[in-house]
Scaffold this active site. Sequence first.
Site, PDB file in Angstrom:
ATOM      1  N   GLU A 159      25.033   6.126 -10.662  1.00 57.62           N
ATOM      2  CA  GLU A 159      24.222   7.041  -9.843  1.00 57.62           C
ATOM      3  C   GLU A 159      24.331   8.471 -10.397  1.00 57.62           C
ATOM      4  OE1 GLU A 159      26.022   7.092  -5.955  1.00 57.62           O
ATOM      5  OE2 GLU A 159      24.404   8.252  -5.045  1.00 57.62           O
ATOM      6  N   CYS A 219      24.228   2.944  -4.596  1.00 58.57           N
ATOM      7  CA  CYS A 219      25.501   3.180  -3.919  1.00 58.57           C
ATOM      8  C   CYS A 219      25.508   2.810  -2.442  1.00 58.57           C
ATOM      9  CB  CYS A 219      25.960   4.616  -4.164  1.00 58.57           C
ATOM     10  SG  CYS A 219      27.765   4.748  -4.081  1.00 58.57           S
ATOM     11  N   LYS A 261      16.893   6.458  -3.351  1.00 60.66           N
ATOM     12  CA  LYS A 261      17.960   5.981  -2.456  1.00 60.66           C
ATOM     13  C   LYS A 261      17.561   6.123  -0.981  1.00 60.66           C
ATOM     14  CE  LYS A 261      23.005   6.640  -1.901  1.00 60.66           C
ATOM     15  NZ  LYS A 261      24.139   7.418  -2.419  1.00 60.66           N
TER      16      LYS A 261
HETATM   17  C1  ACM Z   1      27.640   7.057  -2.386  1.00 62.80           C
HETATM   18  O1  ACM Z   1      26.625   6.624  -1.853  1.00 62.80           O
HETATM   19  N1  ACM Z   1      27.582   7.796  -3.481  1.00 62.80           N
HETATM   20  C2  ACM Z   1      28.966   6.756  -1.829  1.00 62.80           C
END
Ligand code: ACM
Length: 270
Positions: A39, A143, A110
């Site tokens: 990420e 993530c 995301k």
């Molecule tokens: C995250 O979503 N970077 C923990």
Amino acid sequence: MKVGFLQFQPMLKDVETNIDKISRLVEEAKPFDLIVIPELANSGYVFVEKDELAKVSEEIPTGYFVEKLNELAKQKNGYIVCGVCEKSENRYFNSSVLVGPEGFIAKYRKVHLFDREKLFFEPGDGPFKLYNIRGMNLGILICWDWIFPEATRSLALKGMDVLAHSTNLVLSFCQTAMITRSIENQIFTITSNRIGIETNGEHSLHFKGHSQVTTPDAKRLVQASTDKEELHIVEIDISEARNKWLSDRNHIFKDRRPEMYNTLMEKQEF
Ligand code: ACM
């Protein structure tokens, strides 16, 4: 199918150093069909002020970092999923791109933001969509999306074989949970985490590595260390993700009872 991950330590707010390191490490890799990179691999993670994002984020797909990823994918004749700090007019998204030998293919924004990300990024609009890569149905999450089983399930119900999961993990639950995501959906997952301690002013985070590839039968084909830069490519057989029968009478998707799950579709107040 040869799939894997690059685990490395991005440098905060240093896009050039980050793409140089990614390029060097991936260039040295054995041939692969798919490699997953953490990420926010262009920018690092620990932002203190929103203004900091302006310098390191980029428009997708026209930005410098994604152009370089395109070149790398072409050179290696493989597909790459990589986290990118995305700028879109004056909004920022924590995104991933999928690029291949033919160039840019797609981006994913995301959906579930973690902690202080909410101060800088807009919650993304996904999409939860599959991409057919050399016969493999690939889904993308980032993530913290892992803690919402609905996200992985949404992709799995569409026929996902492999989940590309770019992460910057600071808690230590995810790698265990991804084994469950693999079992309950009968899929492979590739979690690519970063390493290192990143500090910006008073804020500091320790990223826990342990990148891994998990299988429908609950194995880890590989797991990296907690603190070293590592690249691993493993062989997977996607036919293992196509059989959703777990006993003679139990098909994990046919046996679902969506009529019992109405609560999942309602917006609750908490
Ligand atoms: C995250 O979503 N970077 C923990």
